[in-house]
Design a protein around this motif. Structure first.
Motif, PDB file in Angstrom:
ATOM      1  N   TRP A   1       0.699 -18.176  22.063  1.00 36.34           N
ATOM      2  CA  TRP A   1       1.882 -17.714  21.342  1.00 36.34           C
ATOM      3  C   TRP A   1       2.606 -16.684  22.184  1.00 36.34           C
ATOM      4  O   TRP A   1       2.037 -16.038  23.045  1.00 36.34           O
ATOM      5  N   SER A   2       3.880 -16.496  21.874  1.00 39.13           N
ATOM      6  CA  SER A   2       4.715 -15.611  22.692  1.00 39.13           C
ATOM      7  C   SER A   2       4.562 -14.152  22.322  1.00 39.13           C
ATOM      8  O   SER A   2       5.018 -13.283  23.044  1.00 39.13           O
ATOM      9  N   TYR A   3       3.953 -13.825  21.171  1.00 43.39           N
ATOM     10  CA  TYR A   3       3.832 -12.435  20.768  1.00 43.39           C
ATOM     11  C   TYR A   3       2.724 -11.765  21.570  1.00 43.39           C
ATOM     12  O   TYR A   3       1.647 -12.314  21.734  1.00 43.39           O
ATOM     13  N   SER A   4       2.940 -10.587  22.031  1.00 40.90           N
ATOM     14  CA  SER A   4       1.904  -9.834  22.726  1.00 40.90           C
ATOM     15  C   SER A   4       1.339  -8.780  21.793  1.00 40.90           C
ATOM     16  O   SER A   4       1.952  -8.414  20.802  1.00 40.90           O
ATOM     17  N   TRP A   5       0.162  -8.274  22.124  1.00 38.56           N
ATOM     18  CA  TRP A   5      -0.505  -7.317  21.245  1.00 38.56           C
ATOM     19  C   TRP A   5       0.238  -5.995  21.171  1.00 38.56           C
ATOM     20  O   TRP A   5       0.389  -5.412  20.110  1.00 38.56           O
ATOM     21  N   MET A   6       0.747  -5.497  22.299  1.00 43.12           N
ATOM     22  CA  MET A   6       1.354  -4.175  22.293  1.00 43.12           C
ATOM     23  C   MET A   6       2.574  -4.076  21.382  1.00 43.12           C
ATOM     24  O   MET A   6       2.684  -3.125  20.605  1.00 43.12           O
ATOM     25  N   PRO A   7       3.545  -5.037  21.397  1.00 44.87           N
ATOM     26  CA  PRO A   7       4.660  -4.928  20.446  1.00 44.87           C
ATOM     27  C   PRO A   7       4.214  -4.919  18.996  1.00 44.87           C
ATOM     28  O   PRO A   7       4.791  -4.222  18.167  1.00 44.87           O
ATOM     29  N   ILE A   8       3.167  -5.704  18.660  1.00 44.48           N
ATOM     30  CA  ILE A   8       2.699  -5.716  17.280  1.00 44.48           C
ATOM     31  C   ILE A   8       2.079  -4.369  16.925  1.00 44.48           C
ATOM     32  O   ILE A   8       2.271  -3.837  15.830  1.00 44.48           O
ATOM     33  N   LYS A   9       1.339  -3.792  17.857  1.00 41.86           N
ATOM     34  CA  LYS A   9       0.744  -2.483  17.611  1.00 41.86           C
ATOM     35  C   LYS A   9       1.826  -1.441  17.359  1.00 41.86           C
ATOM     36  O   LYS A   9       1.744  -0.641  16.423  1.00 41.86           O
ATOM     37  N   LEU A  10       2.865  -1.465  18.190  1.00 46.28           N
ATOM     38  CA  LEU A  10       3.968  -0.527  17.998  1.00 46.28           C
ATOM     39  C   LEU A  10       4.695  -0.800  16.694  1.00 46.28           C
ATOM     40  O   LEU A  10       5.137   0.117  16.004  1.00 46.28           O
ATOM     41  N   LEU A  11       4.835  -2.084  16.349  1.00 48.05           N
ATOM     42  CA  LEU A  11       5.520  -2.456  15.116  1.00 48.05           C
ATOM     43  C   LEU A  11       4.819  -1.857  13.906  1.00 48.05           C
ATOM     44  O   LEU A  11       5.434  -1.221  13.054  1.00 48.05           O
ATOM     45  N   VAL A  12       3.504  -2.046  13.831  1.00 52.81           N
ATOM     46  CA  VAL A  12       2.749  -1.528  12.692  1.00 52.81           C
ATOM     47  C   VAL A  12       2.790  -0.012  12.664  1.00 52.81           C
ATOM     48  O   VAL A  12       2.945   0.610  11.620  1.00 52.81           O
ATOM     49  N   THR A  13       2.672   0.619  13.842  1.00 56.36           N
ATOM     50  CA  THR A  13       2.665   2.077  13.907  1.00 56.36           C
ATOM     51  C   THR A  13       3.986   2.664  13.452  1.00 56.36           C
ATOM     52  O   THR A  13       4.034   3.583  12.635  1.00 56.36           O
ATOM     53  N   CYS A  14       5.091   2.130  13.986  1.00 49.85           N
ATOM     54  CA  CYS A  14       6.410   2.707  13.708  1.00 49.85           C
ATOM     55  C   CYS A  14       6.911   2.367  12.315  1.00 49.85           C
ATOM     56  O   CYS A  14       7.456   3.213  11.613  1.00 49.85           O
ATOM     57  N   TYR A  15       6.724   1.113  11.901  1.00 49.38           N
ATOM     58  CA  TYR A  15       7.308   0.680  10.639  1.00 49.38           C
ATOM     59  C   TYR A  15       6.547   1.213   9.433  1.00 49.38           C
ATOM     60  O   TYR A  15       7.126   1.561   8.422  1.00 49.38           O
ATOM     61  N   PHE A  16       5.248   1.253   9.539  1.00 47.97           N
ATOM     62  CA  PHE A  16       4.463   1.529   8.351  1.00 47.97           C
ATOM     63  C   PHE A  16       3.739   2.867   8.409  1.00 47.97           C
ATOM     64  O   PHE A  16       3.027   3.237   7.492  1.00 47.97           O
ATOM     65  N   ALA A  17       3.904   3.607   9.500  1.00 46.63           N
ATOM     66  CA  ALA A  17       3.356   4.957   9.639  1.00 46.63           C
ATOM     67  C   ALA A  17       1.868   4.991   9.310  1.00 46.63           C
ATOM     68  O   ALA A  17       1.387   5.867   8.600  1.00 46.63           O
ATOM     69  N   LEU A  18       1.140   4.013   9.820  1.00 47.63           N
ATOM     70  CA  LEU A  18      -0.295   3.949   9.587  1.00 47.63           C
ATOM     71  C   LEU A  18      -1.019   4.077  10.918  1.00 47.63           C
ATOM     72  O   LEU A  18      -0.531   3.597  11.939  1.00 47.63           O
ATOM     73  N   PRO A  19      -2.184   4.719  10.947  1.00 48.98           N
ATOM     74  CA  PRO A  19      -2.894   4.912  12.214  1.00 48.98           C
ATOM     75  C   PRO A  19      -3.423   3.604  12.766  1.00 48.98           C
ATOM     76  O   PRO A  19      -3.867   2.735  12.034  1.00 48.98           O
ATOM     77  N   ILE A  20      -3.347   3.479  14.078  1.00 45.14           N
ATOM     78  CA  ILE A  20      -3.871   2.295  14.759  1.00 45.14           C
ATOM     79  C   ILE A  20      -5.179   2.665  15.459  1.00 45.14           C
ATOM     80  O   ILE A  20      -5.221   3.656  16.160  1.00 45.14           O
TER      81      ILE A  20
ATOM     82  N   SER B   1       0.821  -1.210   0.000  1.00 42.85           N
ATOM     83  CA  SER B   1       0.000   0.000   0.000  1.00 42.85           C
ATOM     84  C   SER B   1       0.855   1.260   0.000  1.00 42.85           C
ATOM     85  O   SER B   1       0.353   2.354  -0.237  1.00 42.85           O
ATOM     86  N   ASN B   2       2.149   1.105   0.263  1.00 40.87           N
ATOM     87  CA  ASN B   2       3.089   2.219   0.158  1.00 40.87           C
ATOM     88  C   ASN B   2       3.633   2.249  -1.266  1.00 40.87           C
ATOM     89  O   ASN B   2       4.322   1.322  -1.689  1.00 40.87           O
ATOM     90  N   PRO B   3       3.341   3.299  -2.059  1.00 39.26           N
ATOM     91  CA  PRO B   3       3.744   3.318  -3.480  1.00 39.26           C
ATOM     92  C   PRO B   3       5.247   3.159  -3.690  1.00 39.26           C
ATOM     93  O   PRO B   3       5.677   2.456  -4.606  1.00 39.26           O
ATOM     94  N   LYS B   4       6.053   3.810  -2.856  1.00 39.08           N
ATOM     95  CA  LYS B   4       7.503   3.714  -3.030  1.00 39.08           C
ATOM     96  C   LYS B   4       7.983   2.290  -2.777  1.00 39.08           C
ATOM     97  O   LYS B   4       8.868   1.790  -3.468  1.00 39.08           O
ATOM     98  N   ARG B   5       7.391   1.661  -1.774  1.00 35.96           N
ATOM     99  CA  ARG B   5       7.778   0.289  -1.487  1.00 35.96           C
ATOM    100  C   ARG B   5       7.318  -0.644  -2.599  1.00 35.96           C
ATOM    101  O   ARG B   5       8.008  -1.610  -2.947  1.00 35.96           O
ATOM    102  N   ALA B   6       6.158  -0.357  -3.164  1.00 33.22           N
ATOM    103  CA  ALA B   6       5.638  -1.203  -4.239  1.00 33.22           C
ATOM    104  C   ALA B   6       6.573  -1.192  -5.443  1.00 33.22           C
ATOM    105  O   ALA B   6       6.715  -2.206  -6.133  1.00 33.22           O
ATOM    106  N   VAL B   7       7.216  -0.047  -5.696  1.00 38.99           N
ATOM    107  CA  VAL B   7       8.161   0.031  -6.811  1.00 38.99           C
ATOM    108  C   VAL B   7       9.338  -0.908  -6.573  1.00 38.99           C
ATOM    109  O   VAL B   7       9.807  -1.594  -7.488  1.00 38.99           O
ATOM    110  N   LEU B   8       9.810  -0.953  -5.328  1.00 44.31           N
ATOM    111  CA  LEU B   8      10.926  -1.841  -5.001  1.00 44.31           C
ATOM    112  C   LEU B   8      10.535  -3.309  -5.123  1.00 44.31           C
ATOM    113  O   LEU B   8      11.376  -4.175  -5.333  1.00 44.31           O
ATOM    114  N   LEU B   9       9.250  -3.573  -4.988  1.00 41.84           N
ATOM    115  CA  LEU B   9       8.779  -4.958  -4.932  1.00 41.84           C
ATOM    116  C   LEU B   9       7.947  -5.343  -6.147  1.00 41.84           C
ATOM    117  O   LEU B   9       7.068  -6.191  -6.050  1.00 41.84           O
TER     118      LEU B   9
END
Length: 244
Positions: A225-244, A181-189
């Motif tokens: 599973w060992s993954y918790s919700w908060m790290p995933i929420k932060l991951l999506v927010t920080c990495y992809f700059a999308l609103p949570i 969904s990120n146009p610049k990333r789509a060009v790379l991929l």
């Protein structure tokens, strides 16, 4: 005879200088990725240098056998004078800069040599997502460097492009859609994008993809599973700059 004496003196002073400077070695020592570990992380920083801590450490360890036999005077005071002298910081900064550049070169070479598919096969899903982000960052950096047209930079770009696509291919389909969904990333991929079916309008579907990803992680938490919700929420927010 004089030639022999000069050679003996040269070796003596070289050995004396080498041993005198050896305590600074840990502050200038480079590292490489451990065998089997990922080179797609930032190299560790060289240890910080503080003159007082350095002198205190020397005082507790002693000068070593070589210097103790040859330095009858106050050897610790000699180090203090060396640290306070006008040439020390210039020498240390030059050596430090050279060590940092050498470390970057070694880690870059490790990224060129890594078998990305073998590496990804050993990773958890979260580690794969993190690695994708780091590979992308290194690729963009190499693309900036490749403007100089050096063969080394161009080769690094080609390797990282292939690694990025390999990392992308093992991500969950909904995460692939989110990334594209990120146009610049789509060009790379572009090559990887062709392998993902049913994308449609990925921009308009972003909110739905994020929600599905949330539910997926929450279900994993319920199942132990060992993954918790908060790290995933932060991951999506920080990495992809999308609103949570």
């Amino acid at each position: 005879m004089s030639v022999v004496n000069n050679e003996i003196l040269r070796r003596h002073f070289l050995e004396l200088t080498t041993n005198f400077l050896s305590p600074f070695g840990p502050y200038l020592r480079t590292t490489t990725p451990l065998e089997g570990s990922s080179p797609f992380v930032d190299p560790p920083l060289l240890p910080p240098f503080h003159a007082d801590e350095f002198v205190n450490g020397l005082a507790s360890r002693g000068p070593g056998k070589f210097l103790s036999k040859r330095m009858k005077s106050n050897w610790l005071d000699l180090y203090r004078k060396f640290l306070e002298g006008p040439n020390f910081m210039r020498w240390f900064r030059q050596r430090r800069s050279a060590a940092e550049q050498d470390q970057l070169r070694l880690w870059r070479q490790a990224r060129m040599n890594v078998d990305i598919e073998k590496l990804m096969s050993k990773m958890s899903e979260l580690e794969r997502i993190d690695s994708f982000n780091v590979i992308e960052r290194y690729l963009l950096k190499e693309m900036e460097n490749s403007r100089t047209g050096t063969a080394e930079s161009l080769a690094a770009c080609q390797k990282l492009k292939a690694d990025l696509q390999a990392a992308f291919s093992v991500l969950p389909k909904d995460m692939q859609q989110l990334l594209l969904s990120n146009p610049k990333r789509a060009v790379l991929l572009q090559a990887s994008q062709e392998k993902v079916s049913g994308l449609g309008d990925v921009v308009s579907q972003t909110s739905m993809v994020i929600q599905n990803f949330r539910l997926r992680i929450l279900r994993r938490d319920v199942n132990g599973w060992s993954y918790s919700w908060m790290p995933i929420k932060l991951l999506v927010t920080c990495y992809f700059a999308l609103p949570i």
